[in-house]
Write a protein that holds these residues in place. Structure first.
Motif, short mmCIF file in Angstrom:
data_model
loop_
_atom_site.label_atom_id
_atom_site.label_comp_id
_atom_site.label_asym_id
_atom_site.label_seq_id
_atom_site.Cartn_x
_atom_site.Cartn_y
_atom_site.Cartn_z
N LEU A 146 -9.95 -19.68 -1.16
CA LEU A 146 -10.15 -19.91 -2.59
C LEU A 146 -8.92 -20.51 -3.25
N ASN A 147 -7.89 -20.78 -2.45
CA ASN A 147 -6.65 -21.38 -2.95
C ASN A 147 -5.99 -20.51 -4.02
N MET A 148 -6.04 -19.20 -3.79
CA MET A 148 -5.35 -18.27 -4.69
C MET A 148 -3.94 -18.02 -4.16
N PRO A 149 -2.98 -17.73 -5.03
CA PRO A 149 -1.62 -17.43 -4.55
C PRO A 149 -1.58 -16.13 -3.75
N GLN A 150 -0.55 -15.99 -2.93
CA GLN A 150 -0.44 -14.82 -2.08
C GLN A 150 -0.34 -13.52 -2.88
N VAL A 151 0.19 -13.60 -4.08
CA VAL A 151 0.28 -12.40 -4.91
C VAL A 151 -1.12 -11.88 -5.23
N GLY A 152 -2.10 -12.77 -5.34
CA GLY A 152 -3.47 -12.34 -5.56
C GLY A 152 -4.02 -11.58 -4.37
N ALA A 153 -3.72 -12.07 -3.17
CA ALA A 153 -4.18 -11.39 -1.95
C ALA A 153 -3.54 -10.01 -1.84
N CYS A 154 -2.24 -9.92 -2.10
CA CYS A 154 -1.54 -8.63 -2.01
C CYS A 154 -2.08 -7.63 -3.04
N THR A 155 -2.35 -8.11 -4.24
CA THR A 155 -2.90 -7.23 -5.26
C THR A 155 -4.29 -6.75 -4.87
N GLY A 156 -5.12 -7.65 -4.35
CA GLY A 156 -6.44 -7.26 -3.90
C GLY A 156 -6.40 -6.22 -2.80
N GLN A 157 -5.48 -6.37 -1.87
CA GLN A 157 -5.34 -5.41 -0.78
C GLN A 157 -4.84 -4.06 -1.28
N ALA A 158 -3.93 -4.09 -2.25
CA ALA A 158 -3.44 -2.83 -2.82
C ALA A 158 -4.57 -2.09 -3.53
N ILE A 159 -5.39 -2.82 -4.28
CA ILE A 159 -6.55 -2.20 -4.95
C ILE A 159 -7.50 -1.62 -3.91
N PHE A 160 -7.72 -2.33 -2.83
CA PHE A 160 -8.60 -1.88 -1.75
C PHE A 160 -8.12 -0.54 -1.18
N HIS A 161 -6.82 -0.45 -0.88
CA HIS A 161 -6.26 0.79 -0.32
C HIS A 161 -6.34 1.94 -1.32
N ARG A 162 -6.06 1.64 -2.56
CA ARG A 162 -6.09 2.70 -3.59
C ARG A 162 -7.51 3.25 -3.76
N PHE A 163 -8.49 2.35 -3.73
CA PHE A 163 -9.87 2.79 -3.91
C PHE A 163 -10.30 3.73 -2.79
N TYR A 164 -9.97 3.37 -1.54
CA TYR A 164 -10.38 4.21 -0.41
C TYR A 164 -9.47 5.41 -0.21
N ALA A 165 -8.42 5.51 -1.01
CA ALA A 165 -7.65 6.76 -1.04
C ALA A 165 -8.39 7.81 -1.87
N ARG A 166 -9.36 7.35 -2.67
CA ARG A 166 -10.10 8.26 -3.55
C ARG A 166 -11.58 8.35 -3.21
N LEU B 10 -11.53 -8.97 -8.54
CA LEU B 10 -10.69 -8.23 -9.49
C LEU B 10 -9.24 -8.71 -9.47
N ALA B 11 -8.71 -8.95 -8.28
CA ALA B 11 -7.32 -9.39 -8.17
C ALA B 11 -7.11 -10.72 -8.87
N GLY B 12 -8.09 -11.61 -8.76
CA GLY B 12 -7.98 -12.89 -9.44
C GLY B 12 -7.87 -12.72 -10.94
N LYS B 13 -8.63 -11.79 -11.49
CA LYS B 13 -8.56 -11.52 -12.92
C LYS B 13 -7.20 -10.95 -13.31
N TYR B 14 -6.73 -9.97 -12.51
CA TYR B 14 -5.48 -9.28 -12.84
C TYR B 14 -4.29 -10.23 -12.77
N GLU B 15 -4.26 -11.08 -11.76
CA GLU B 15 -3.12 -11.98 -11.56
C GLU B 15 -3.31 -13.32 -12.26
N GLU B 16 -4.36 -13.42 -13.07
CA GLU B 16 -4.63 -14.63 -13.84
C GLU B 16 -4.77 -15.86 -12.94
N CYS B 17 -5.44 -15.66 -11.84
CA CYS B 17 -5.76 -16.77 -10.93
C CYS B 17 -7.22 -16.62 -10.52
N GLY B 18 -8.05 -16.21 -11.47
CA GLY B 18 -9.44 -15.86 -11.17
C GLY B 18 -10.25 -17.03 -10.66
#
Length: 290
Positions: free
Chosen positions: A47-67, A85-93
């Motif tokens: 999707l040509n999103m920056p790496q920060v978007g991927a890292c944020t998405g992965q962090a959200i993924f881990h947090r969700f499955y921690a709960r 969601l990560a695209g929205k948060y990092e303004e690269c939606g």
């Protein structure tokens, strides 16, 4: 930092995650975490999103499955929702239809199925869209609409400038960056704060490249890190690199028309074609943060 510390979980919580309490083996959970994070990484690249978007998405993924348990929320659908969601948060939606098509293509390729695009607004496309939107709502509700995410990459420039102010080790910079990216395929973002992950990446990178860094006293003490934290990082990363390629194991228990849960199909191997929960009928590359 207070919000970040709230997501550093004690060992007993990680060893008794909701998925494991529902009967999912620890190795299966680790494999599925890796699988979901690889989908997020690949989707963000396509999707040509920056790496920060991927890292944020992965962090959200881990947090969700921690709960929440993987038996109640399908990993594939959650991964797609995390990309959105990560695209929205990092303004690269990216548009939802683009996320759906990319995630669908990744799943088809990984499962060895015929690569066939979903037709816009037809039954399969609408079903997958509804699954992702529903998963997005579950994530937002479970995490309280709070996505305070800080990444270890932001600590690396200052850390490496102090340790290598003459830029004698350019390879160490790239390798440390890559290790920070790869760390999101594990649950290290739930075990350590970002500054400690950055220290672990520099330590492991220096050892791999056989570069000598001051250890008496330990340089990591300057960054509020201990040798025990570094051992946690190195152990997790070495274990990650010793694992085979992640594959989907279907532990998701869907509900039938009576509202009762029933086990889905058995675990699938990397070469066996098994559709996802929302795709019944059809249906890591390391980069640098921009």
């Amino acid at each position: 930092m207070a919000n970040l510390l709230s997501w550093v979980l004690p060992k007993n919580m990680l060893e008794n995650s909701p998925s494991q309490l529902d009967g999912v083996d620890a190795k299966v959970e680790a494999n599925l975490r890796m699988y979901g994070c690889e989908i997020i990484q690949e989707a963000c690249i396509l999707l040509n999103m920056p790496q920060v978007g991927a890292c944020t998405g992965q962090a959200i993924f881990h947090r969700f499955y921690a709960r929440k348990s993987m038996t109640r929320y399908e990993v594939k659908t959650t991964a797609g929702a995390c990309v959105f969601l990560a695209g929205k948060y990092e303004e690269c939606g990216r548009r939802l239809k683009d996320v759906i098509n990319v995630v669908n293509d990744i799943l088809q390729r990984r499962e060895g199925r015929e690569r066939k695009a979903l037709i816009l607004y037809q039954a399969d496309w609408t079903r997958f869209k509804d699954e992702i939107v529903k998963a997005e709502r579950h994530i937002l509700r479970e995490l309280g609409f709070i996505f305070t995410v800080s990444h270890p990459h932001q600590y690396l420039p200052n850390l490496l400038h102090i340790l290598d102010n003459k830029n004698e080790y350019p390879q160490l910079r790239q390798l440390s960056w890559s290790l920070c990216n790869d760390s999101y395929r594990t649950d290290l973002c739930l075990r350590l704060t970002p500054n400690k992950v950055a220290c672990g990446a520099v330590y492991l990178g220096a050892r791999h490249l056989q570069f000598s860094l001051p250890e008496s006293p330990g340089w990591w003490l300057l960054f509020d890190c201990t040798i025990e934290d570094i051992e946690i990082f190195t152990t997790a990363m070495l274990d990650l690199y010793s694992q085979p390629k992640a594959f989907h194991e279907n532990v998701y228990k869907k509900k039938n028309s009576l509202g009762q849960t029933e086990s889905a199909a058995a675990a699938t191997s990397p070469t066996t074609a098994t559709p996802g929960a929302a795709l019944t009928t059809t249906t890591t590359t390391t980069t640098t943060t921009s």
